[in-house]
Design a protein around this motif. Structure first.
Motif, mmCIF file in Angstrom:
data_model
loop_
_atom_site.group_PDB
_atom_site.id
_atom_site.type_symbol
_atom_site.label_atom_id
_atom_site.label_comp_id
_atom_site.label_asym_id
_atom_site.label_seq_id
_atom_site.Cartn_x
_atom_site.Cartn_y
_atom_site.Cartn_z
ATOM 1 N N ASN A 2 0.839 -1.197 0.000
ATOM 2 C CA ASN A 2 0.000 0.000 0.000
ATOM 3 C C ASN A 2 0.872 1.245 0.000
ATOM 4 O O ASN A 2 1.724 1.411 0.877
ATOM 5 N N LEU A 3 0.638 2.106 -0.987
ATOM 6 C CA LEU A 3 1.370 3.359 -1.109
ATOM 7 C C LEU A 3 0.456 4.521 -0.755
ATOM 8 O O LEU A 3 -0.743 4.481 -1.035
ATOM 9 N N LEU A 4 1.028 5.552 -0.159
ATOM 10 C CA LEU A 4 0.281 6.748 0.197
ATOM 11 C C LEU A 4 0.989 7.956 -0.403
ATOM 12 O O LEU A 4 2.178 8.164 -0.163
ATOM 13 N N VAL A 5 0.263 8.735 -1.193
ATOM 14 C CA VAL A 5 0.810 9.939 -1.797
ATOM 15 C C VAL A 5 0.243 11.154 -1.075
ATOM 16 O O VAL A 5 -0.972 11.317 -0.980
ATOM 17 N N GLY A 6 1.138 12.001 -0.561
ATOM 18 C CA GLY A 6 0.729 13.268 0.033
ATOM 19 C C GLY A 6 0.583 14.292 -1.072
ATOM 20 O O GLY A 6 1.573 14.797 -1.587
ATOM 21 N N TYR A 7 -0.651 14.585 -1.463
ATOM 22 C CA TYR A 7 -0.932 15.412 -2.628
ATOM 23 C C TYR A 7 -1.315 16.814 -2.179
ATOM 24 O O TYR A 7 -2.152 16.978 -1.293
ATOM 25 N N ASP A 8 -0.728 17.831 -2.820
ATOM 26 C CA ASP A 8 -1.025 19.208 -2.405
ATOM 27 C C ASP A 8 -1.447 20.132 -3.542
ATOM 28 O O ASP A 8 -1.409 21.340 -3.411
ATOM 29 N N VAL A 9 -1.864 19.586 -4.652
ATOM 30 C CA VAL A 9 -2.394 20.346 -5.783
ATOM 31 C C VAL A 9 -1.410 21.428 -6.252
ATOM 32 O O VAL A 9 -1.769 22.565 -6.461
ATOM 33 N N SER A 10 -0.154 21.049 -6.393
ATOM 34 C CA SER A 10 0.843 21.946 -6.967
ATOM 35 C C SER A 10 1.345 21.322 -8.265
ATOM 36 O O SER A 10 1.048 20.173 -8.573
ATOM 37 N N LYS A 11 2.117 22.094 -9.017
ATOM 38 C CA LYS A 11 2.682 21.553 -10.253
ATOM 39 C C LYS A 11 3.568 20.352 -9.955
ATOM 40 O O LYS A 11 3.638 19.414 -10.726
ATOM 41 N N HIS A 12 4.247 20.371 -8.828
ATOM 42 C CA HIS A 12 5.139 19.281 -8.428
ATOM 43 C C HIS A 12 4.370 18.001 -8.133
ATOM 44 O O HIS A 12 4.906 16.900 -8.239
ATOM 45 N N SER A 13 3.096 18.106 -7.792
ATOM 46 C CA SER A 13 2.304 16.933 -7.433
ATOM 47 C C SER A 13 2.170 15.941 -8.584
ATOM 48 O O SER A 13 2.043 14.741 -8.358
ATOM 49 N N ILE A 96 5.285 5.982 1.965
ATOM 50 C CA ILE A 96 4.695 7.306 1.778
ATOM 51 C C ILE A 96 5.508 8.011 0.698
ATOM 52 O O ILE A 96 6.740 7.995 0.732
ATOM 53 N N ILE A 97 4.822 8.636 -0.237
ATOM 54 C CA ILE A 97 5.481 9.378 -1.307
ATOM 55 C C ILE A 97 5.122 10.850 -1.155
ATOM 56 O O ILE A 97 3.938 11.208 -1.180
#
Length: 135
Positions: A2-13, A96-97
């Motif tokens: 199971n992978l978890l991506v911390g997404y922040d709605v930036s171009k880097h995301s 975590i990514i």
């Protein structure tokens, strides 16, 4: 896995999602995309709508690759780092990514370092995706 991506709605995301796809394919993993937003009436409805559209597109992209994906939006009083750690513990996350941006020493001192907190407190491995300098 199971992978978890911390997404922040930036171009880097977008680079985080690319890394998640590579790891999910390599390890046969499921991917959870987590967005931690402040609980505030000041968050504009159009921003929420735009974010939801982005997240729907990401979920569709992962599913088109054959990757099971869940999208979670948390609106709590915790910091994004605390939300990621709590979720990772509660849902047995294996990796975590997150992304990291270059900041000055003074910026880190005043604002703290979300990435550093996650690295130190995570119950699992953490993949840091550097922001590319490609245009």
């Amino acid at each position: 896995m199971n992978l978890l991506v911390g997404y922040d709605v930036s171009k880097h995301s977008a680079e985080l999602v690319d890394a998640a796809i590579r790891h999910a394919i390599a390890f046969g993993a499921n991917v959870d995309i987590l967005v931690s937003t402040p609980h505030s009436p000041e968050v504009a409805p159009d921003k929420i709508e735009r974010m939801q559209k982005d997240l729907d597109g990401i979920k569709h992209r992962l599913e088109a690759e054959g990757i099971h994906c869940d999208v979670i939006v948390l609106s709590q009083s915790l910091t994004p780092a605390e939300d990621l750690i709590r979720y990772a513990v509660d849902y047995n996350i294996d990796e975590i990514i997150i992304g990291a941006r270059r900041r000055s020493k003074l910026g880190k001192f005043i604002m703290g370092s979300t990435a550093q907190y996650i690295i130190m407190e995570a119950p699992c491995d953490v993949l840091i995706v550097k922001q590319s300098h490609r245009k």
